[in-house]
Structures are given as structure tokens and as C-alpha cells.
Design a protein around this motif. Structure first.
Motif, PDB file in Angstrom:
ATOM      1  N   ALA A 179      64.583   1.854 -44.395  1.00 29.71           N
ATOM      2  CA  ALA A 179      65.512   2.937 -44.727  1.00 29.71           C
ATOM      3  C   ALA A 179      64.895   4.282 -44.374  1.00 29.71           C
ATOM      4  O   ALA A 179      63.682   4.409 -44.220  1.00 29.71           O
ATOM      5  N   ILE A 180      65.757   5.287 -44.270  1.00 27.86           N
ATOM      6  CA  ILE A 180      65.327   6.656 -44.022  1.00 27.86           C
ATOM      7  C   ILE A 180      65.934   7.538 -45.100  1.00 27.86           C
ATOM      8  O   ILE A 180      67.131   7.431 -45.412  1.00 27.86           O
ATOM      9  N   ALA A 181      65.104   8.419 -45.679  1.00 26.92           N
ATOM     10  CA  ALA A 181      65.583   9.360 -46.691  1.00 26.92           C
ATOM     11  C   ALA A 181      65.186  10.766 -46.292  1.00 26.92           C
ATOM     12  O   ALA A 181      64.095  10.985 -45.759  1.00 26.92           O
ATOM     13  N   ASP A 182      66.068  11.713 -46.549  1.00 22.87           N
ATOM     14  CA  ASP A 182      65.808  13.125 -46.265  1.00 22.87           C
ATOM     15  C   ASP A 182      65.285  13.800 -47.526  1.00 22.87           C
ATOM     16  O   ASP A 182      65.995  13.903 -48.524  1.00 22.87           O
ATOM     17  N   ARG A 183      64.044  14.257 -47.458  1.00 17.16           N
ATOM     18  CA  ARG A 183      63.434  14.913 -48.609  1.00 17.16           C
ATOM     19  C   ARG A 183      62.792  16.236 -48.170  1.00 17.16           C
ATOM     20  O   ARG A 183      62.978  16.688 -47.046  1.00 17.16           O
ATOM     21  N   ARG A 184      62.017  16.828 -49.043  1.00 18.06           N
ATOM     22  CA  ARG A 184      61.208  18.007 -48.757  1.00 18.06           C
ATOM     23  C   ARG A 184      59.741  17.665 -49.049  1.00 18.06           C
ATOM     24  O   ARG A 184      59.452  16.770 -49.861  1.00 18.06           O
ATOM     25  N   ALA A 185      58.828  18.397 -48.423  1.00 15.87           N
ATOM     26  CA  ALA A 185      57.417  18.161 -48.721  1.00 15.87           C
ATOM     27  C   ALA A 185      57.142  18.336 -50.213  1.00 15.87           C
ATOM     28  O   ALA A 185      56.314  17.625 -50.794  1.00 15.87           O
ATOM     29  N   SER A 186      57.853  19.258 -50.845  1.00 15.74           N
ATOM     30  CA  SER A 186      57.683  19.480 -52.284  1.00 15.74           C
ATOM     31  C   SER A 186      58.094  18.276 -53.123  1.00 15.74           C
ATOM     32  O   SER A 186      57.770  18.207 -54.318  1.00 15.74           O
ATOM     33  N   ASP A 187      58.824  17.299 -52.511  1.00 13.16           N
ATOM     34  CA  ASP A 187      59.223  16.091 -53.227  1.00 13.16           C
ATOM     35  C   ASP A 187      58.142  15.019 -53.236  1.00 13.16           C
ATOM     36  O   ASP A 187      58.333  13.958 -53.853  1.00 13.16           O
ATOM     37  N   LEU A 188      57.020  15.252 -52.554  1.00 18.29           N
ATOM     38  CA  LEU A 188      55.993  14.209 -52.445  1.00 18.29           C
ATOM     39  C   LEU A 188      55.572  13.620 -53.793  1.00 18.29           C
ATOM     40  O   LEU A 188      55.364  12.403 -53.892  1.00 18.29           O
ATOM     41  N   PRO A 189      55.426  14.416 -54.857  1.00 21.08           N
ATOM     42  CA  PRO A 189      55.025  13.797 -56.136  1.00 21.08           C
ATOM     43  C   PRO A 189      55.987  12.716 -56.619  1.00 21.08           C
ATOM     44  O   PRO A 189      55.566  11.758 -57.287  1.00 21.08           O
ATOM     45  N   SER A 190      57.266  12.825 -56.304  1.00 23.16           N
ATOM     46  CA  SER A 190      58.208  11.791 -56.722  1.00 23.16           C
ATOM     47  C   SER A 190      58.294  10.647 -55.725  1.00 23.16           C
ATOM     48  O   SER A 190      58.813   9.572 -56.053  1.00 23.16           O
ATOM     49  N   VAL A 191      57.778  10.859 -54.515  1.00 27.01           N
ATOM     50  CA  VAL A 191      57.791   9.820 -53.480  1.00 27.01           C
ATOM     51  C   VAL A 191      56.556   8.929 -53.578  1.00 27.01           C
ATOM     52  O   VAL A 191      56.631   7.707 -53.410  1.00 27.01           O
ATOM     53  N   THR A 226      48.029  19.374 -38.235  1.00 28.23           N
ATOM     54  CA  THR A 226      49.255  20.091 -38.600  1.00 28.23           C
ATOM     55  C   THR A 226      50.062  19.460 -39.727  1.00 28.23           C
ATOM     56  O   THR A 226      50.811  20.173 -40.398  1.00 28.23           O
ATOM     57  N   ALA A 227      49.934  18.155 -39.968  1.00 31.06           N
ATOM     58  CA  ALA A 227      50.651  17.579 -41.110  1.00 31.06           C
ATOM     59  C   ALA A 227      50.175  18.199 -42.414  1.00 31.06           C
ATOM     60  O   ALA A 227      50.927  18.271 -43.393  1.00 31.06           O
ATOM     61  N   SER A 228      48.929  18.660 -42.435  1.00 29.60           N
ATOM     62  CA  SER A 228      48.365  19.257 -43.643  1.00 29.60           C
ATOM     63  C   SER A 228      48.861  20.665 -43.904  1.00 29.60           C
ATOM     64  O   SER A 228      48.637  21.207 -44.995  1.00 29.60           O
ATOM     65  N   LEU A 229      49.527  21.283 -42.939  1.00 33.64           N
ATOM     66  CA  LEU A 229      50.009  22.649 -43.122  1.00 33.64           C
ATOM     67  C   LEU A 229      51.156  22.738 -44.122  1.00 33.64           C
ATOM     68  O   LEU A 229      51.532  23.828 -44.539  1.00 33.64           O
ATOM     69  N   HIS A 230      51.717  21.599 -44.519  1.00 36.01           N
ATOM     70  CA  HIS A 230      52.851  21.589 -45.451  1.00 36.01           C
ATOM     71  C   HIS A 230      52.419  21.661 -46.915  1.00 36.01           C
ATOM     72  O   HIS A 230      53.270  21.742 -47.796  1.00 36.01           O
ATOM     73  N   PHE A 231      51.112  21.633 -47.165  1.00 35.90           N
ATOM     74  CA  PHE A 231      50.618  21.624 -48.544  1.00 35.90           C
ATOM     75  C   PHE A 231      50.247  23.038 -48.978  1.00 35.90           C
ATOM     76  O   PHE A 231      49.599  23.778 -48.249  1.00 35.90           O
ATOM     77  N   ASP A 232      50.670  23.387 -50.202  1.00 34.19           N
ATOM     78  CA  ASP A 232      50.244  24.624 -50.834  1.00 34.19           C
ATOM     79  C   ASP A 232      49.699  24.276 -52.220  1.00 34.19           C
ATOM     80  O   ASP A 232      49.724  23.110 -52.648  1.00 34.19           O
ATOM     81  N   GLU A 233      49.188  25.274 -52.918  1.00 33.45           N
ATOM     82  CA  GLU A 233      48.535  24.996 -54.201  1.00 33.45           C
ATOM     83  C   GLU A 233      49.493  24.411 -55.244  1.00 33.45           C
ATOM     84  O   GLU A 233      49.124  23.483 -55.969  1.00 33.45           O
ATOM     85  N   PRO A 234      50.743  24.897 -55.364  1.00 29.54           N
ATOM     86  CA  PRO A 234      51.653  24.255 -56.327  1.00 29.54           C
ATOM     87  C   PRO A 234      51.889  22.778 -56.026  1.00 29.54           C
ATOM     88  O   PRO A 234      51.963  21.958 -56.957  1.00 29.54           O
ATOM     89  N   LEU A 235      52.011  22.418 -54.756  1.00 30.72           N
ATOM     90  CA  LEU A 235      52.220  21.012 -54.406  1.00 30.72           C
ATOM     91  C   LEU A 235      50.983  20.192 -54.738  1.00 30.72           C
ATOM     92  O   LEU A 235      51.090  19.075 -55.281  1.00 30.72           O
ATOM     93  N   LEU A 236      49.797  20.708 -54.439  1.00 30.39           N
ATOM     94  CA  LEU A 236      48.568  19.980 -54.765  1.00 30.39           C
ATOM     95  C   LEU A 236      48.450  19.763 -56.272  1.00 30.39           C
ATOM     96  O   LEU A 236      48.069  18.674 -56.726  1.00 30.39           O
ATOM     97  N   ALA A 237      48.792  20.781 -57.050  1.00 32.73           N
ATOM     98  CA  ALA A 237      48.728  20.645 -58.507  1.00 32.73           C
ATOM     99  C   ALA A 237      49.707  19.586 -59.005  1.00 32.73           C
ATOM    100  O   ALA A 237      49.381  18.786 -59.898  1.00 32.73           O
ATOM    101  N   ALA A 238      50.914  19.563 -58.447  1.00 30.54           N
ATOM    102  CA  ALA A 238      51.914  18.570 -58.861  1.00 30.54           C
ATOM    103  C   ALA A 238      51.472  17.162 -58.487  1.00 30.54           C
ATOM    104  O   ALA A 238      51.716  16.205 -59.240  1.00 30.54           O
ATOM    105  N   LEU A 239      50.827  17.005 -57.353  1.00 28.50           N
ATOM    106  CA  LEU A 239      50.341  15.688 -56.950  1.00 28.50           C
ATOM    107  C   LEU A 239      49.208  15.222 -57.872  1.00 28.50           C
ATOM    108  O   LEU A 239      49.155  14.040 -58.252  1.00 28.50           O
ATOM    109  N   ARG A 240      48.314  16.126 -58.245  1.00 28.04           N
ATOM    110  CA  ARG A 240      47.253  15.755 -59.192  1.00 28.04           C
ATOM    111  C   ARG A 240      47.863  15.304 -60.515  1.00 28.04           C
ATOM    112  O   ARG A 240      47.427  14.304 -61.111  1.00 28.04           O
ATOM    113  N   ALA A 241      48.864  16.046 -60.979  1.00 27.09           N
ATOM    114  CA  ALA A 241      49.509  15.680 -62.245  1.00 27.09           C
ATOM    115  C   ALA A 241      50.194  14.322 -62.146  1.00 27.09           C
ATOM    116  O   ALA A 241      50.306  13.606 -63.149  1.00 27.09           O
TER     117      ALA A 241
END
Length: 344
Positions: free
Chosen positions: A35-47, A181-196
Motif C-alpha cells: 500500500a501507499i499512504a500520503d503523510r508528512r515527515a512530522s507524522d513519523l512518530p505515528s508511522v 538529503t533524506a536527513s534534511l527533513h528532520f528538525d528538533e521538534p520532530l527528533l523530540a517527538a520520535l524520542r518520546a
């Protein structure tokens, strides 16, 4: 395989020349279980799942593009230089244009008190011996520009924004002339959410070289010679990856550079070992992956070695369908474009 097996038509307007802002607002195509799903990088913690481990390349891009002047009597010539790799004692291998107009011993003068003497050739590259009025890194920071890919530089010049945009938030090991370049999508709020969420991070280093931009000229993949890049996996990083495996978590490299490094270190035993050196691993369909359970990566150039890698990882029929979907849904492509999470 024939090179045209990795070709596709891409509308030019889908080539991104600036990144998404904020970084984590970039679109994320998730391809899993057919399957294919359309998300945002900010959705990674739920993925992602608790216990998953993201492997991050901590290389730091240097301002490797320089424009200088070669003087010969009253005559002057512009020289465009792209640094490739340090050779020690202030010497670098570099691409110089026009190299044919440079004679051994001649000096190129750059802004900011930086100069280089042409010390000879090494294949298509030049060996330059640099001198700076002060610290070389400081002088390079002043004189150099970020080495944007040709498909961006052909449409606009690098500027001050690229010094931040074309650098990951965790960059620390200077030496790359292209960003992971795949790493350019990460910012500090996203990293914090992934740690949580319970997602772990492991840092490895692969200094991305200018060869990543070179086109594949051989019509058959068996005839292509892969460029080598320097990298390192520290003992702690290998231990973290092994622990994740033992606990049933997934090991997910962020970017093809991190994946190539992991697969290099796992080739002999099937386990990621501490490793340091230069890798020229060439991943094409038929490759047996031993270290990677999924891959986060951007959308790649047609007929490129990175298209071959994702085709090997997902299967050619599957990756063709993913790319056709991405084009139809107007995803943004290449270094400043959107991302995908590929789960075989």
C-alpha cells in the motif's frame, strides 16, 4: 541490467529548488505491505514503532565550491573549483574548470586570503595545495559556497540560506561535498517527538562525495565503476544496532548513504560490525540486504545508482509503481524535495 530499466519521465516543475519550511512539513510517501499512504515527515512518530532505530549520517557539508582567479602576466582567467577529498598537508583533490588552462605550479587566488597551487593531476581531478592567511577552515567558510547539485545550480545560485538548508541539524563530522538529503527533513521538534515515541538514534559517518552527482555512462550496470566514499561505524554504533536487532526492533537507515555504509559493514557476517575505510559498494537488483529493514530516502534521479538501489530494495515493479504514484500526486523530487519511507 540495462540502464534504461531505471529511466522515467519527470516533469521539470517537480524538481525542488528550495526545501519545505519547516523541514518536517515535507511530504512523506509511506510504501508498506503493498500500500501507499500520503503523510508528512512530522507524522513519523505515528508511522514508526517503539523500539525502531533510525541510523543517521552525521557528515557535515563543507562550502566546497570556490571561484578564483589565475593570473598569467596581465591576463586573468576565472577558475571554478569543487573540493573533493583532503590529501593531508593542506592538499586537496578537486575538480577544476577549466583544468586545461592550468599549468603545474600556477596559483589560483580566492577571496578571503585563500590561495592554492596546482600540484598536478589525478585522473580527471587536480591536486591543489592550499595556503590561508589564517586557519584554512575559517578561510574556506568565508570564500566557499555550498555545493548544490547541478540540477539546482543550473536554475539558481547558492546563497546564504543554503548554508543552513543544505545541512542536517546533527551534522558534526566535516568532509562531505553533498548532503545526506533524506536527513534534511528532520528538525528538533520532530527528533523530540520520535524520542518520546521510543525510537532510537544511531549516528554513523559517510562523507558524501561529488561522485554522487556523476551520471552513469555505461549502458549496462555491470560495466559501471562506483565512486568510493570514506566512512566510519564506531563500536558503540554497531552495538546499538545489534541491541535493536536482538530486541526485535527495526533498523532503518535515513538516506542511501547510511544504508550503503551499513550494508558494507554487514557484508561478511550479516551483522553490522565496527568499520572504517572507503566503500564503493554498488547496490543493484539482486543484491542481498543484510542490515536494513526499511529506508527513508528522497526521490532520485532517473538512470542513477540511487534508483538502482531503491529498485533493489523494493523490487523494480514495486518501485516503478511508487514513482509513478509520486509523479501523479505531485511530490517534489531530488535533494530539496519530499521523502519516502520504503518498507519491503
Amino acid at each position: 541490467m540495462r540502464l534504461d530499466a531505471f529511466d522515467f519521465d519527470l516533469p521539470e516543475e517537480l524538481i525542488a529548488v528550495r526545501p519545505a519550511r519547516p523541514r518536517s512539513s515535507a511530504r512523506l510517501l509511506v510504501a508498506e505491505a503493498g500500500a501507499i499512504a500520503d503523510r508528512r515527515a512530522s507524522d513519523l512518530p505515528s508511522v514508526l514503532r517503539p523500539g525502531d532505530r533510525l541510523v543517521l549520517n552525521d557528515t557535515k557539508v563543507i562550502p566546497a565550491r570556490l571561484t578564483g582567479t589565475r593570473r598569467r602576466g596581465e591576463a586573468e582567467a576565472r577558475m571554478d573549483v569543487t573540493l573533493l577529498e583532503p590529501r593531508g598537508d593542506g592538499r586537496w583533490s578537486a575538480l577544476v574548470r577549466p583544468l586545461r588552462k592550468l599549468s603545474e605550479g600556477e596559483i589560483i587566488v580566492f577571496p578571503g586570503g585563500l590561495s592554492a597551487t596546482f600540484a598536478g593531476r589525478e585522473g580527471d581531478a587536480a591536486i591543489l595545495s592550499f595556503r590561508a592567511e589564517e586557519d584554512f577552515d575559517t578561510a574556506l567558510e568565508r570564500a566557499g559556497r555550498m555545493p548544490l547539485p547541478p540540477y539546482i545550480e543550473g536554475r539558481r545560485a547558492a546563497d546564504d540560506a543554503d548554508r543552513t538548508d543544505y545541512q542536517t541539524v546533527w551534522a558534526r563530522e566535516a568532509g562531505a561535498v553533498a548532503a545526506p538529503t533524506a536527513s534534511l527533513h528532520f528538525d528538533e521538534p520532530l527528533l523530540a517527538a520520535l524520542r518520546a515515541r521510543g525510537v532510537g538514534f544511531t549516528h554513523v559517518t559517510l562523507h558524501v562525495g561529488a561522485g554522487t552527482f556523476l551520471p552513469v555512462k555505461a549502458e549496462d550496470t555491470d560495466d559501471h565503476v562506483m565512486h568510493a566514499e570514506r566512512g566510519r561505524i564506531a563500536p558503540r554504533a554497531a552495538a546499538e544496532i545489534a541491541a535493536t536487532r536482538a530486541e526485535g526492533g527495526r533498523v532503518i537507515p535515513v538516506g542511501t548513504t547510511a544504508m550503503r555504509l551499513l550494508e558494507t559493514a554487514a557484508r561478511e557476517t550479516g551483522m553490522v560490525q565496527p568499520w572504517e575505510g572507503a566503500t564503493d559498494i554498488f547496490i543493484t537488483p539482486g543484491f542481498r540486504f543484510r542490515a536494513s529493514d526499511a529506508l527513508m530516502t528522497n526521490f532520485h534521479l532517473p538512470r542513477s545508482t540511487l534508483m538502482m538501489l531503491v529498485g533493489a530494495f523494493m523490487g523494480m515493479d514495486r518501485i516503478r509503481g511508487i514513482y509513478a504514484y509520486a509523479i501523479a500526486e505531485r511530490y517534489r523530487f531530488f535533494s530539496y524535495g519530499d521523502a519516502s519511507l520504503l518498507v519491503p
